[in-house]
Design a protein around this motif. Structure first.
Motif, PDB file in Angstrom:
ATOM      1  N   ALA A  89      13.718  14.218  -2.336  1.00 41.59           N
ATOM      2  CA  ALA A  89      14.666  14.603  -3.385  1.00 41.59           C
ATOM      3  C   ALA A  89      14.158  15.822  -4.131  1.00 41.59           C
ATOM      4  O   ALA A  89      14.921  16.735  -4.467  1.00 41.59           O
ATOM      5  CB  ALA A  89      14.867  13.430  -4.357  1.00 41.59           C
ATOM      6  N   SER A  90      12.826  15.833  -4.388  1.00 43.41           N
ATOM      7  CA  SER A  90      12.231  16.970  -5.091  1.00 43.41           C
ATOM      8  C   SER A  90      12.337  18.239  -4.253  1.00 43.41           C
ATOM      9  O   SER A  90      12.636  19.320  -4.777  1.00 43.41           O
ATOM     10  CB  SER A  90      10.763  16.656  -5.404  1.00 43.41           C
ATOM     11  N   GLN A  91      12.127  18.103  -2.924  1.00 43.68           N
ATOM     12  CA  GLN A  91      12.211  19.248  -2.027  1.00 43.68           C
ATOM     13  C   GLN A  91      13.636  19.787  -1.974  1.00 43.68           C
ATOM     14  O   GLN A  91      13.854  21.007  -1.997  1.00 43.68           O
ATOM     15  CB  GLN A  91      11.749  18.848  -0.621  1.00 43.68           C
TER      16      GLN A  91
ATOM     17  N   LYS B  38       4.323  -4.219  -7.006  1.00 42.81           N
ATOM     18  CA  LYS B  38       4.814  -3.043  -7.734  1.00 42.81           C
ATOM     19  C   LYS B  38       4.301  -1.764  -7.088  1.00 42.81           C
ATOM     20  O   LYS B  38       5.057  -0.801  -6.886  1.00 42.81           O
ATOM     21  CB  LYS B  38       4.357  -3.128  -9.188  1.00 42.81           C
ATOM     22  N   GLN B  39       3.006  -1.741  -6.754  1.00 42.84           N
ATOM     23  CA  GLN B  39       2.427  -0.556  -6.127  1.00 42.84           C
ATOM     24  C   GLN B  39       3.029  -0.302  -4.750  1.00 42.84           C
ATOM     25  O   GLN B  39       3.223   0.848  -4.352  1.00 42.84           O
ATOM     26  CB  GLN B  39       0.905  -0.721  -6.018  1.00 42.84           C
ATOM     27  N   ALA B  40       3.342  -1.386  -4.038  1.00 47.21           N
ATOM     28  CA  ALA B  40       3.964  -1.244  -2.714  1.00 47.21           C
ATOM     29  C   ALA B  40       5.353  -0.623  -2.831  1.00 47.21           C
ATOM     30  O   ALA B  40       5.741   0.227  -2.015  1.00 47.21           O
ATOM     31  CB  ALA B  40       4.041  -2.610  -2.031  1.00 47.21           C
TER      32      ALA B  40
ATOM     33  N   ALA C 121       6.494   2.938  -1.276  1.00 48.37           N
ATOM     34  CA  ALA C 121       7.640   3.034  -0.369  1.00 48.37           C
ATOM     35  C   ALA C 121       8.653   4.049  -0.864  1.00 48.37           C
ATOM     36  O   ALA C 121       9.336   4.711  -0.077  1.00 48.37           O
ATOM     37  CB  ALA C 121       8.293   1.657  -0.216  1.00 48.37           C
ATOM     38  N   ALA C 122       8.749   4.176  -2.186  1.00 49.07           N
ATOM     39  CA  ALA C 122       9.739   5.095  -2.758  1.00 49.07           C
ATOM     40  C   ALA C 122       9.242   6.531  -2.787  1.00 49.07           C
ATOM     41  O   ALA C 122      10.035   7.457  -2.939  1.00 49.07           O
ATOM     42  CB  ALA C 122      10.087   4.645  -4.179  1.00 49.07           C
ATOM     43  N   MET C 123       7.945   6.748  -2.594  1.00 44.94           N
ATOM     44  CA  MET C 123       7.375   8.081  -2.723  1.00 44.94           C
ATOM     45  C   MET C 123       7.980   9.108  -1.772  1.00 44.94           C
ATOM     46  O   MET C 123       8.354  10.209  -2.202  1.00 44.94           O
ATOM     47  CB  MET C 123       5.856   8.012  -2.523  1.00 44.94           C
ATOM     48  N   PRO C 124       8.114   8.800  -0.465  1.00 48.26           N
ATOM     49  CA  PRO C 124       8.728   9.795   0.431  1.00 48.26           C
ATOM     50  C   PRO C 124      10.129  10.187  -0.011  1.00 48.26           C
ATOM     51  O   PRO C 124      10.517  11.351   0.059  1.00 48.26           O
ATOM     52  CB  PRO C 124       8.752   9.079   1.783  1.00 48.26           C
TER      53      PRO C 124
END
Length: 321
Positions: free
Chosen positions: A309-311, A295-297, A301-304
């Protein structure tokens, strides 16, 4: 995959137990002696806190005595835990309960300060039968199906001993799949929530491994059959579980076998030992750790992508201004 069954009234029962636990001096936890660990509710252990527990290993006549002794030795010396083999049908056993609870709470037991005991346990272990035996009259409804009791009852056994019955509760998620099937084999899970054939195959695999002689005697088997599915077919043919054309009705065959197991017709047995449970608990913890790591992996992986998307959203908002 594991068997899961948690009706709505069980969640209500959990809240009720939590509310009254402050009024309880001792918990009388009724266990199925054939599954001494799997028939414990870990949620109850959390809810009772420091309240001492008397564990009654009920249906002792259906249990393998040697394995039962292993469990008694396993719990011996644990502060706040007293365990005894038990049968609600044995008047001598029933008569000892007042003495056992007095051992655990010696500062209570008078008319002014009666021992307040909560009877608890998972479905179909014999709680209602115990209440009826203690009171000497039929006050609690008894049934072969789990979850017959759906509300609390407070009753006086003697001037110095009161009991509080609670509905049988399982817990929201049974994490150990092996334990969940043992609960199903012994009848703690309502039959409508299980697949008879799957559960019977698990039960047969266990008996083939641990109690073959008893199995062979019951079904008049001359040679050992190692495959549970093939053995279920043999049992079906021997016991008349047939459809048109002589085809084996596997559901009916499973029903026959599970009824024999639950009724003690095959012979006394216990499906687990302390050593086995320790191994299974380790595997459950490893599986949970592996699942959490995965789950943490995925999150990492989705963080970038989230940052991008936020940027983009920020730039779009800035451009609109």
């Amino acid at each position: 995959m594991s068997v899961q069954w948690y009706p709505g009234h069980m969640n209500k029962a959990r809240r009720e137990i939590e509310d009254v636990m402050t009024q309880v001096d001792v918990v009388i936890e009724v266990l199925d002696s054939r599954i001494p660990d799997s028939s414990q509710n870990p949620m109850l252990s959390t809810l009772r806190g420091d309240v001492p527990v008397l564990r009654l290993l009920n249906k002792k006549d259906l249990a393998d005595k040697d394995r039962l002794d292993l469990w008694l030795k396993h719990w011996a010396g644990n502060e706040g835990i007293l365990a005894h083999p038990f049968s609600t049908l044995d008047k001598a056993d029933v008569s000892k309960i007042s003495h056992w609870v007095k051992q655990m709470v010696p500062h209570r037991g008078s008319a002014e300060k009666p021992i307040r005991a909560m009877i608890a346990g998972i479905p179909n272990v014999g709680k209602s039968s115990l209440m009826n035996a203690l009171l000497g009259r039929r006050i609690a409804k008894v049934g072969d199906e789990p979850a017959v009791t759906k509300s609390q009852q407070k009753l006086k056994v003697t001037e110095g001993f009161q009991i509080l019955d609670t509905p049988g509760i399982l817990w929201p998620k049974i994490e150990n799949p092996d334990a969940s099937y043992r609960l199903a084999v012994t009848g703690a899970v309502r039959d409508t929530a299980i697949d008879y054939e799957d559960v019977a195959l698990v039960g047969l695999a266990f008996f083939i491994s641990d109690y073959w002689d008893a199995l062979a005697t019951r079904y008049k088997l001359k040679e050992k059959v190692s495959d549970a599915y093939e053995l279920l077919k043999i049992i079906g043919s021997k016991r008349g579980a047939l459809r048109a054309g002589g085809k084996i009705d596997m559901h009916k065959a499973a029903e026959v076998f599970l009824n024999d197991v639950r009724g003690g017709i095959i012979g006394p047995y216990i499906m687990e030992t302390p050593e086995m449970i320790a191994r299974e608990e380790l595997l459950v913890e490893e599986a949970k750790a592996k699942k959490e790591a995965a789950k943490q992996a995925r999150l990492a992986a989705a963080m970038p992508q989230r940052q991008q998307a936020s940027q983009r959203a920020y730039q779009d908002k800035k451009h609109d201004k």
